[in-house]
Scaffold this motif. Structure first.
Motif, PDB file in Angstrom:
ATOM      1  N   PRO A  31      40.670  30.743  45.221  1.00 27.45           N
ATOM      2  CA  PRO A  31      39.255  30.529  44.877  1.00 27.45           C
ATOM      3  C   PRO A  31      39.035  29.151  44.242  1.00 27.45           C
ATOM      4  N   ALA A  32      37.828  28.654  44.360  1.00 28.32           N
ATOM      5  CA  ALA A  32      37.491  27.360  43.754  1.00 28.32           C
ATOM      6  C   ALA A  32      37.513  27.458  42.233  1.00 28.32           C
ATOM      7  N   HIS A  33      37.168  28.627  41.693  1.00 27.02           N
ATOM      8  CA  HIS A  33      37.122  28.836  40.247  1.00 27.02           C
ATOM      9  C   HIS A  33      37.653  30.217  39.908  1.00 27.02           C
ATOM     10  N   SER A  34      38.187  30.375  38.716  1.00 28.95           N
ATOM     11  CA  SER A  34      38.620  31.705  38.273  1.00 28.95           C
ATOM     12  C   SER A  34      37.455  32.446  37.612  1.00 28.95           C
ATOM     13  N   GLU A  35      36.477  31.691  37.135  1.00 30.43           N
ATOM     14  CA  GLU A  35      35.291  32.285  36.502  1.00 30.43           C
ATOM     15  C   GLU A  35      34.364  32.832  37.590  1.00 30.43           C
ATOM     16  N   LYS A  36      33.865  34.050  37.385  1.00 35.63           N
ATOM     17  CA  LYS A  36      32.975  34.681  38.363  1.00 35.63           C
ATOM     18  C   LYS A  36      31.523  34.339  38.049  1.00 35.63           C
TER      19      LYS A  36
END
Length: 183
Positions: A31-36
Motif C-alpha cells: 500500500p502507498a500508506h499504512s494509515e487508513k
C-alpha cells in the motif's frame, strides 16, 4: 568470444528484467500508506489508464503511476477500468485498487423516503441531497407515457405510487432510474 558476449548480454537482460519484475511485484503488493484514509475516487467517461494512474498517485493511493500502468498492461491486458465513483482507502495495495476500479461497483449513498411524503417532498429531498433536479423528478412523476410504461395504467401522476424505503443510489443514478426503483 562472441558466445561469451552473447551469454553475458543475456545474463544482464535476465537480471535487469528480473529486477524490474521484482520492483513491480513489490509495488503491487505494498500500500502507498499504512494509515487508513477514505478517498472517493472518480473516473469519468473517456479517461485513459495514464490519466487514471496519475490521479491515483496525486491522491496518495499509489506510489508510482508508471508502475501501476506497467502492472495493468502486463498482468491485465484488455481489462477495462470502468467509469464510476469508487470508495478507496490509502491502505489498499495497487492490486486491490485495480480490482475495485474494474468491478464497476460505484460508491453507494442512501436515500431514505419516509412514509407520508408526497412527490413534492420527495423531489425536494432528492434535490437538497444533491442527487438530482427537483423539476426533472416532478416532470417524470407527471409524464403519462412514463407512468404507463411503469404501471400499465393511464394515471395523471405517480402520487401514492412511490414506495417509502431506503434506496441505495450512486452519483450516476438519475431521476428516471430512481423513480423506476421506487414504483
Amino acid at each position: 568470444m562472441i558466445a561469451k558476449l552473447i551469454t553475458l548480454s543475456l545474463a544482464v537482460i535476465i537480471v535487469v528484467t528480473g529486477g524490474v519484475c521484482l520492483q513491480v511485484w513489490h509495488f503491487v503488493k505494498t500500500p502507498a500508506h499504512s494509515e487508513k484514509k477514505e478517498i472517493l475516487f472518480e473516473i469519468q467517461s473517456g479517461e485513459g489508464l495514464r490519466k487514471i494512474s496519475t490521479k491515483l498517485q496525486e491522491d496518495g493511493l499509489i506510489k508510482s503511476s508508471l508502475f501501476f500502468e506497467v502492472y495493468v498492461r502486463a498482468f491485465h491486458p484488455g481489462v477495462k477500468i470502468k467509469m464510476g465513483e469508487y470508495q478507496l482507502f490509502t491502505d489498499m495495495n495497487p492490486a486491490q485498487i485495480f480490482s475495485v476500479l474494474v468491478s464497476g461497483k460505484s460508491f453507494e449513498r442512501t436515500f431514505t423516503v419516509a412514509e407520508g411524503l408526497n412527490i413534492y417532498d420527495i423531489a425536494d429531498l432528492f434535490e437538497s441531497k444533491g442527487y438530482g433536479k427537483k423539476n426533472e423528478f416532478l416532470e417524470l412523476c407527471a409524464n403519462r407515457k412514463f407512468i404507463f410504461s411503469l404501471l400499465k395504467e393511464d394515471l395523471p401522476s405517480l402520487e401514492g405510487y412511490l414506495f417509502p424505503e431506503t434506496y441505495h443510489i450512486t452519483k450516476y443514478t438519475d431521476e428516471r432510474t430512481l423513480i423506476q426503483q421506487m414504483v
